[in-house]
Design a protein around this motif. Structure first.
Motif, PDB file in Angstrom:
ATOM      1  N   ASP A  55       4.335   4.020   6.491  1.00 15.20           N
ATOM      2  CA  ASP A  55       3.141   3.536   5.801  1.00 15.20           C
ATOM      3  C   ASP A  55       3.315   3.621   4.286  1.00 15.20           C
ATOM      4  O   ASP A  55       2.873   2.737   3.544  1.00 15.20           O
ATOM      5  N   ILE A  56       3.969   4.676   3.820  1.00 14.57           N
ATOM      6  CA  ILE A  56       4.221   4.815   2.384  1.00 14.57           C
ATOM      7  C   ILE A  56       5.131   3.692   1.904  1.00 14.57           C
ATOM      8  O   ILE A  56       4.875   3.064   0.859  1.00 14.57           O
ATOM      9  N   GLU A  57       6.166   3.394   2.656  1.00 12.74           N
ATOM     10  CA  GLU A  57       7.076   2.304   2.278  1.00 12.74           C
ATOM     11  C   GLU A  57       6.338   0.965   2.261  1.00 12.74           C
ATOM     12  O   GLU A  57       6.549   0.138   1.367  1.00 12.74           O
ATOM     13  N   ASP A  58       5.463   0.733   3.242  1.00 10.70           N
ATOM     14  CA  ASP A  58       4.660  -0.491   3.268  1.00 10.70           C
ATOM     15  C   ASP A  58       3.773  -0.599   2.031  1.00 10.70           C
ATOM     16  O   ASP A  58       3.686  -1.653   1.396  1.00 10.70           O
ATOM     17  N   MET A  59       3.119   0.507   1.676  1.00  9.87           N
ATOM     18  CA  MET A  59       2.243   0.502   0.503  1.00  9.87           C
ATOM     19  C   MET A  59       3.022   0.249  -0.780  1.00  9.87           C
ATOM     20  O   MET A  59       2.580  -0.490  -1.654  1.00  9.87           O
ATOM     21  N   LYS A  60       4.184   0.886  -0.894  1.00 11.51           N
ATOM     22  CA  LYS A  60       5.003   0.684  -2.098  1.00 11.51           C
ATOM     23  C   LYS A  60       5.375  -0.784  -2.259  1.00 11.51           C
ATOM     24  O   LYS A  60       5.305  -1.332  -3.365  1.00 11.51           O
ATOM     25  N   LEU A  61       5.743  -1.429  -1.164  1.00 13.67           N
ATOM     26  CA  LEU A  61       6.123  -2.833  -1.216  1.00 13.67           C
ATOM     27  C   LEU A  61       4.927  -3.723  -1.553  1.00 13.67           C
ATOM     28  O   LEU A  61       5.026  -4.616  -2.405  1.00 13.67           O
ATOM     29  N   ALA A  62       3.786  -3.478  -0.920  1.00 14.16           N
ATOM     30  CA  ALA A  62       2.588  -4.287  -1.176  1.00 14.16           C
ATOM     31  C   ALA A  62       2.099  -4.136  -2.618  1.00 14.16           C
ATOM     32  O   ALA A  62       1.761  -5.119  -3.278  1.00 14.16           O
ATOM     33  N   VAL A  63       2.068  -2.908  -3.113  1.00 12.83           N
ATOM     34  CA  VAL A  63       1.614  -2.668  -4.489  1.00 12.83           C
ATOM     35  C   VAL A  63       2.602  -3.256  -5.495  1.00 12.83           C
ATOM     36  O   VAL A  63       2.205  -3.836  -6.504  1.00 12.83           O
ATOM     37  N   GLY A  74      -9.624 -12.735 -14.706  1.00 13.90           N
ATOM     38  CA  GLY A  74      -8.305 -12.183 -14.450  1.00 13.90           C
ATOM     39  C   GLY A  74      -8.150 -12.106 -12.946  1.00 13.90           C
ATOM     40  O   GLY A  74      -8.748 -12.884 -12.212  1.00 13.90           O
ATOM     41  N   VAL A  75      -7.383 -11.158 -12.476  1.00 18.42           N
ATOM     42  CA  VAL A  75      -7.197 -10.998 -11.031  1.00 18.42           C
ATOM     43  C   VAL A  75      -7.303  -9.514 -10.682  1.00 18.42           C
ATOM     44  O   VAL A  75      -6.687  -8.669 -11.338  1.00 18.42           O
ATOM     45  N   VAL A  76      -8.080  -9.219  -9.647  1.00 17.39           N
ATOM     46  CA  VAL A  76      -8.189  -7.869  -9.113  1.00 17.39           C
ATOM     47  C   VAL A  76      -7.758  -7.936  -7.651  1.00 17.39           C
ATOM     48  O   VAL A  76      -8.377  -8.633  -6.845  1.00 17.39           O
ATOM     49  N   VAL A  77      -6.669  -7.237  -7.335  1.00 20.50           N
ATOM     50  CA  VAL A  77      -6.179  -7.155  -5.966  1.00 20.50           C
ATOM     51  C   VAL A  77      -6.518  -5.758  -5.454  1.00 20.50           C
ATOM     52  O   VAL A  77      -6.121  -4.760  -6.059  1.00 20.50           O
ATOM     53  N   THR A  78      -7.267  -5.700  -4.362  1.00 22.09           N
ATOM     54  CA  THR A  78      -7.645  -4.426  -3.766  1.00 22.09           C
ATOM     55  C   THR A  78      -6.923  -4.286  -2.430  1.00 22.09           C
ATOM     56  O   THR A  78      -7.098  -5.114  -1.536  1.00 22.09           O
ATOM     57  N   LEU A  79      -6.106  -3.250  -2.337  1.00 22.06           N
ATOM     58  CA  LEU A  79      -5.287  -2.987  -1.159  1.00 22.06           C
ATOM     59  C   LEU A  79      -5.771  -1.698  -0.500  1.00 22.06           C
ATOM     60  O   LEU A  79      -5.912  -0.673  -1.186  1.00 22.06           O
ATOM     61  N   THR A  80      -6.011  -1.739   0.790  1.00 20.34           N
ATOM     62  CA  THR A  80      -6.497  -0.559   1.504  1.00 20.34           C
ATOM     63  C   THR A  80      -5.558  -0.212   2.645  1.00 20.34           C
ATOM     64  O   THR A  80      -5.154  -1.085   3.416  1.00 20.34           O
ATOM     65  N   LYS A  81      -5.242   1.071   2.756  1.00 20.17           N
ATOM     66  CA  LYS A  81      -4.423   1.573   3.866  1.00 20.17           C
ATOM     67  C   LYS A  81      -5.104   2.823   4.412  1.00 20.17           C
ATOM     68  O   LYS A  81      -5.388   3.761   3.673  1.00 20.17           O
ATOM     69  N   PHE A  82      -5.393   2.799   5.713  1.00 14.74           N
ATOM     70  CA  PHE A  82      -6.001   3.952   6.367  1.00 14.74           C
ATOM     71  C   PHE A  82      -4.920   4.909   6.837  1.00 14.74           C
ATOM     72  O   PHE A  82      -3.823   4.488   7.208  1.00 14.74           O
ATOM     73  N   MET A  95       1.492  -8.841   1.522  1.00 10.66           N
ATOM     74  CA  MET A  95       0.488  -7.806   1.284  1.00 10.66           C
ATOM     75  C   MET A  95      -0.473  -7.695   2.466  1.00 10.66           C
ATOM     76  O   MET A  95      -0.805  -6.590   2.904  1.00 10.66           O
ATOM     77  N   GLU A  96      -0.908  -8.835   2.995  1.00 10.92           N
ATOM     78  CA  GLU A  96      -1.846  -8.826   4.120  1.00 10.92           C
ATOM     79  C   GLU A  96      -1.207  -8.246   5.378  1.00 10.92           C
ATOM     80  O   GLU A  96      -1.883  -7.627   6.192  1.00 10.92           O
ATOM     81  N   THR A  97       0.085  -8.429   5.543  1.00 14.09           N
ATOM     82  CA  THR A  97       0.783  -7.908   6.706  1.00 14.09           C
ATOM     83  C   THR A  97       0.976  -6.392   6.606  1.00 14.09           C
ATOM     84  O   THR A  97       0.845  -5.678   7.603  1.00 14.09           O
ATOM     85  N   LEU A  98       1.253  -5.901   5.418  1.00 11.62           N
ATOM     86  CA  LEU A  98       1.594  -4.491   5.234  1.00 11.62           C
ATOM     87  C   LEU A  98       0.391  -3.562   5.092  1.00 11.62           C
ATOM     88  O   LEU A  98       0.489  -2.370   5.373  1.00 11.62           O
ATOM     89  N   MET A  99      -0.729  -4.110   4.645  1.00  7.73           N
ATOM     90  CA  MET A  99      -1.905  -3.282   4.389  1.00  7.73           C
ATOM     91  C   MET A  99      -2.958  -3.509   5.464  1.00  7.73           C
ATOM     92  O   MET A  99      -2.932  -4.510   6.177  1.00  7.73           O
ATOM     93  N   ASP A 100      -3.934  -2.587   5.553  1.00  2.74           N
ATOM     94  CA  ASP A 100      -5.015  -2.749   6.519  1.00  2.74           C
ATOM     95  C   ASP A 100      -6.068  -3.733   6.023  1.00  2.74           C
ATOM     96  O   ASP A 100      -6.724  -4.391   6.829  1.00  2.74           O
ATOM     97  N   ALA A 101      -6.241  -3.829   4.726  1.00  2.00           N
ATOM     98  CA  ALA A 101      -7.188  -4.784   4.145  1.00  2.00           C
ATOM     99  C   ALA A 101      -6.699  -5.199   2.760  1.00  2.00           C
ATOM    100  O   ALA A 101      -6.149  -4.376   2.017  1.00  2.00           O
ATOM    101  N   VAL A 102      -6.895  -6.470   2.440  1.00  2.05           N
ATOM    102  CA  VAL A 102      -6.536  -7.005   1.121  1.00  2.05           C
ATOM    103  C   VAL A 102      -7.680  -7.887   0.647  1.00  2.05           C
ATOM    104  O   VAL A 102      -8.138  -8.762   1.375  1.00  2.05           O
TER     105      VAL A 102
END
Length: 162
Positions: free
Chosen positions: A40-48, A134-142, A120-127
């Motif tokens: 999960d940490i690796e997924d988050m690092k890639l998505a962010v 500008g752009v605000v990207v909100t990434l959520t991982k449970f 990002m949508e594949t790796l995170m629980d919510a995007v």
């Protein structure tokens, strides 16, 4: 209240590719401290990193700018917001042109067609993406607990008969 932010960590980096690694390290450290599993940490690092790279590559188009990253730490999840105040974009248009991945196209065209968003949508629980100012990207991982109960077959709980 369970849904309250426990801690907030905020960072601002120059919109330059060489600083994206700093954010990846921060994600790793925070998520590790929260108890996320390695995958999960690796997924988050890639998505962010993808969200930050998009901001670096597209937001300011050659002019200097900044990318703000906020880590909202909850009991059960990590919410990461990547914000730039550069050029906005039409999220629906990017999704519409990304379509299914076509293997006959070169990888460079896949990236231009919204592959990062799909990633990002594949790796995170919510995007969530807000492209109004500008752009605000909100990434959520449970935090997902172990798939099996802890210590099910631990030596301490297993009786051996001789």
């Amino acid at each position: 209240m369970k849904d309250q932010v426990k801690d907030l960590v905020e960072m601002t980096i120059p919109a330059k590719a060489e600083y994206v690694g700093v954010i990846r390290l921060a994600v790793s450290g925070i998520a590790n401290r929260m108890g996320f599993h390695y995958d999960d940490i690796e997924d988050m690092k890639l998505a962010v990193a993808e969200a930050c790279t998009n901001a670096v590559d597209h937001a300011y188009q050659g002019t200097s700018g900044q990318v703000q990253v906020a880590f909202q730490i909850y009991d059960d999840r990590l919410v990461i917001q990547v914000t730039d105040r550069g050029n906005s974009f039409d999220v629906a248009a990017v999704k519409a042109r990304s379509g299914p991945i076509e293997s006959h196209l070169p990888l460079t065209s896949l990236r231009e067609r919204g592959l990062g968003l799909h990633l990002m949508e594949t790796l995170m629980d919510a995007v969530e993406i807000d492209g109004n100012d500008g752009v605000v990207v909100t990434l959520t991982k449970f935090i997902h607990g172990d798939e099996v109960d802890r210590d099910v077959d631990s030596p301490a709980k297993t009786q051996t008969h001789r």
